[in-house]
Design a protein around this motif. Sequence first.
Motif, PDB file in Angstrom:
ATOM      1  N   GLU A  53       0.835  -1.201   0.000  1.00 25.22           N
ATOM      2  CA  GLU A  53       0.000   0.000   0.000  1.00 25.22           C
ATOM      3  C   GLU A  53       0.867   1.247   0.000  1.00 25.22           C
ATOM      4  OE1 GLU A  53      -2.246  -3.396   1.034  1.00 25.22           O
ATOM      5  OE2 GLU A  53      -0.467  -2.576   2.018  1.00 25.22           O
ATOM      6  N   ALA A  54       2.036   1.201   0.668  1.00 26.09           N
ATOM      7  CA  ALA A  54       2.886   2.378   0.805  1.00 26.09           C
ATOM      8  C   ALA A  54       3.481   2.812  -0.517  1.00 26.09           C
ATOM      9  CB  ALA A  54       3.994   2.105   1.817  1.00 26.09           C
ATOM     10  N   VAL A  55       3.791   1.883  -1.428  1.00 25.24           N
ATOM     11  CA  VAL A  55       4.460   2.234  -2.677  1.00 25.24           C
ATOM     12  C   VAL A  55       3.496   2.327  -3.855  1.00 25.24           C
ATOM     13  CG1 VAL A  55       6.628   1.182  -1.941  1.00 25.24           C
ATOM     14  CG2 VAL A  55       4.972  -0.189  -3.218  1.00 25.24           C
ATOM     15  N   LYS A  56       2.226   2.081  -3.624  1.00 27.06           N
ATOM     16  CA  LYS A  56       1.256   2.099  -4.717  1.00 27.06           C
ATOM     17  C   LYS A  56       1.063   3.530  -5.204  1.00 27.06           C
ATOM     18  CE  LYS A  56      -3.189   0.082  -6.018  1.00 27.06           C
ATOM     19  NZ  LYS A  56      -2.575  -0.846  -6.977  1.00 27.06           N
ATOM     20  N   LEU A  57       1.271   3.749  -6.506  1.00 27.78           N
ATOM     21  CA  LEU A  57       1.153   5.084  -7.089  1.00 27.78           C
ATOM     22  C   LEU A  57      -0.186   5.247  -7.774  1.00 27.78           C
ATOM     23  CD1 LEU A  57       4.702   5.359  -8.724  1.00 27.78           C
ATOM     24  CD2 LEU A  57       3.972   6.342  -6.555  1.00 27.78           C
ATOM     25  N   SER A  58      -0.668   6.483  -7.807  1.00 28.76           N
ATOM     26  CA  SER A  58      -1.913   6.786  -8.502  1.00 28.76           C
ATOM     27  C   SER A  58      -1.840   8.221  -8.993  1.00 28.76           C
ATOM     28  CB  SER A  58      -3.115   6.590  -7.571  1.00 28.76           C
ATOM     29  OG  SER A  58      -3.034   7.471  -6.465  1.00 28.76           O
ATOM     30  N   GLY A  59      -2.882   8.646  -9.716  1.00 26.63           N
ATOM     31  CA  GLY A  59      -2.916  10.015 -10.211  1.00 26.63           C
ATOM     32  C   GLY A  59      -2.826  10.078 -11.727  1.00 26.63           C
ATOM     33  N   GLU A  60      -2.633  11.282 -12.238  1.00 24.72           N
ATOM     34  CA  GLU A  60      -2.566  11.516 -13.686  1.00 24.72           C
ATOM     35  C   GLU A  60      -1.349  12.356 -14.014  1.00 24.72           C
ATOM     36  OE1 GLU A  60      -5.966  12.393 -16.839  1.00 24.72           O
ATOM     37  OE2 GLU A  60      -5.455  14.223 -15.747  1.00 24.72           O
ATOM     38  N   ILE A  61      -0.642  11.980 -15.070  1.00 20.44           N
ATOM     39  CA  ILE A  61       0.531  12.721 -15.543  1.00 20.44           C
ATOM     40  C   ILE A  61       0.230  13.184 -16.969  1.00 20.44           C
ATOM     41  CG2 ILE A  61       3.014  12.649 -15.957  1.00 20.44           C
ATOM     42  CD1 ILE A  61       3.095  10.147 -14.125  1.00 20.44           C
ATOM     43  N   ALA A  76       6.966   4.629 -23.439  1.00 22.76           N
ATOM     44  CA  ALA A  76       7.317   4.691 -22.016  1.00 22.76           C
ATOM     45  C   ALA A  76       6.061   4.684 -21.148  1.00 22.76           C
ATOM     46  CB  ALA A  76       8.151   5.940 -21.737  1.00 22.76           C
ATOM     47  N   ALA A  77       5.031   5.435 -21.570  1.00 20.27           N
ATOM     48  CA  ALA A  77       3.794   5.522 -20.797  1.00 20.27           C
ATOM     49  C   ALA A  77       3.089   4.170 -20.728  1.00 20.27           C
ATOM     50  CB  ALA A  77       2.873   6.572 -21.409  1.00 20.27           C
ATOM     51  N   GLU A  78       3.043   3.468 -21.843  1.00 19.71           N
ATOM     52  CA  GLU A  78       2.366   2.176 -21.879  1.00 19.71           C
ATOM     53  C   GLU A  78       3.063   1.157 -20.986  1.00 19.71           C
ATOM     54  OE1 GLU A  78       2.118   0.999 -25.947  1.00 19.71           O
ATOM     55  OE2 GLU A  78       0.414   2.316 -26.400  1.00 19.71           O
ATOM     56  N   GLU A  79       4.384   1.113 -21.037  1.00 22.53           N
ATOM     57  CA  GLU A  79       5.125   0.145 -20.217  1.00 22.53           C
ATOM     58  C   GLU A  79       5.078   0.525 -18.739  1.00 22.53           C
ATOM     59  OE1 GLU A  79       6.394  -2.775 -21.297  1.00 22.53           O
ATOM     60  OE2 GLU A  79       5.344  -2.187 -23.130  1.00 22.53           O
ATOM     61  N   PHE A  80       5.157   1.813 -18.441  1.00 24.71           N
ATOM     62  CA  PHE A  80       5.061   2.280 -17.055  1.00 24.71           C
ATOM     63  C   PHE A  80       3.704   1.915 -16.471  1.00 24.71           C
ATOM     64  CE2 PHE A  80       3.970   5.632 -13.965  1.00 24.71           C
ATOM     65  CZ  PHE A  80       5.054   5.561 -13.102  1.00 24.71           C
ATOM     66  N   ASN A  81       2.661   2.056 -17.266  1.00 24.00           N
ATOM     67  CA  ASN A  81       1.304   1.781 -16.798  1.00 24.00           C
ATOM     68  C   ASN A  81       1.096   0.301 -16.476  1.00 24.00           C
ATOM     69  OD1 ASN A  81      -1.992   1.529 -17.824  1.00 24.00           O
ATOM     70  ND2 ASN A  81      -1.374   3.027 -16.284  1.00 24.00           N
ATOM     71  N   LYS A  82       1.868  -0.582 -17.095  1.00 19.19           N
ATOM     72  CA  LYS A  82       1.773  -2.001 -16.775  1.00 19.19           C
ATOM     73  C   LYS A  82       2.225  -2.280 -15.349  1.00 19.19           C
ATOM     74  CE  LYS A  82       2.449  -3.636 -21.539  1.00 19.19           C
ATOM     75  NZ  LYS A  82       3.354  -4.359 -22.461  1.00 19.19           N
ATOM     76  N   GLU A  83       3.169  -1.464 -14.864  1.00 24.06           N
ATOM     77  CA  GLU A  83       3.671  -1.623 -13.503  1.00 24.06           C
ATOM     78  C   GLU A  83       2.858  -0.795 -12.504  1.00 24.06           C
ATOM     79  OE1 GLU A  83       7.852  -0.961 -13.132  1.00 24.06           O
ATOM     80  OE2 GLU A  83       8.345  -2.038 -14.978  1.00 24.06           O
ATOM     81  N   HIS A  84       2.297   0.299 -12.984  1.00 27.06           N
ATOM     82  CA  HIS A  84       1.551   1.213 -12.102  1.00 27.06           C
ATOM     83  C   HIS A  84       0.180   1.457 -12.730  1.00 27.06           C
ATOM     84  CE1 HIS A  84       5.253   1.957  -9.848  1.00 27.06           C
ATOM     85  NE2 HIS A  84       5.858   2.068 -11.018  1.00 27.06           N
TER      86      HIS A  84
END
Length: 333
Positions: A53-61, A76-84
């Motif tokens: 829960e502590a490292v879970k990221l959210s929001g909009e960039i 980069a956005a597509e691959e990042f979104n797979k992790e977050h």
Amino acid sequence: MLKKKGFKGILMLSMVVLLAFAAACGNNTNGANTGSENTGATNNTATNAPTEEAVKLSGEIKIDGSSTVFPLTEAAAEEFNKEHTDVRVPVGVSGTGGGFKQFCAGEIAIADASRPIKEEEATACKDAGIEYTELSVAFDGLSVVVSKDNDFIDHLTVEELNKIFVTGSTVATWKDVRDTFPAEPIVMFSPGADSGTYDYFNEAILDKAGIRNDKAISFSEDDNALVQGVAGSKYGIGYFGFAYFEENQDKLKVVPVDGGSGAIAPTYDTIKDGSYAPLSRPLFIYVSNKELERPEVKEFAKYYISNIGKFAGEVGYVSLPDEQYATEAAKIQ
């Protein structure tokens, strides 16, 4: 007496165990809070391993800007979104100039740019209190292209390109460019004035004289529209980033350009070593320093620089040397 001593011993042992357990719980609680508070600010480097829960990221960039840089940022956005999966990263393509307008108005977190920020744009950001970090991400070779059906162009000189595209030009047919070319009307395609590709071509080929604006030329901020335009005309010519040529080699032919040292076509090697002159160029992203304080933005910027060298080759660009990526990564810290 023996029973009393035994009872006291057991009681004392129980108290020691309870105190040790309480101390352990207190330490765990403090460690969890530290991880939660420092997520992003310390990039998950807390002493104790943080909970999920502590490292879970959210929001909009929000990102916008160069259509040339778009394939890199989209990857980069597509691959990042797979992790977050809880972080949204919408990427627009309003052109480098359009991206900087939004960036300096505080409307987006990151601006994609196919040229360095202009002085007037930097002033607009400063006046608005927008401080930023410039990050180099890859090399590109601005590519001059014609249709696959074109059977008469083997190369063009910088002077000939200038003659075709410069503002005020009276060139109307290919024969006006070179006597051996057919007397057929030239159909031109160019990125719009908000594009960094437009600016770079104007500077490198036209010496900042400006691109003609008449019925012979069509402008678009959408590089895919330029691809379709050139591919659909035997006598058409246009220019855009190397990635868009790479993706459409089945319907386009790249034109080697002679900048004074012989005709050279854009390839990974000629772009990287700079011999494809004067149309080799660096690509950038600009990140708002205020936005970098958001953990999701900082993590995305770090992810971008750490992985974009790999993505560059996959989408048709040339990666920077590893040591330069290390230099760019240090700027984020």
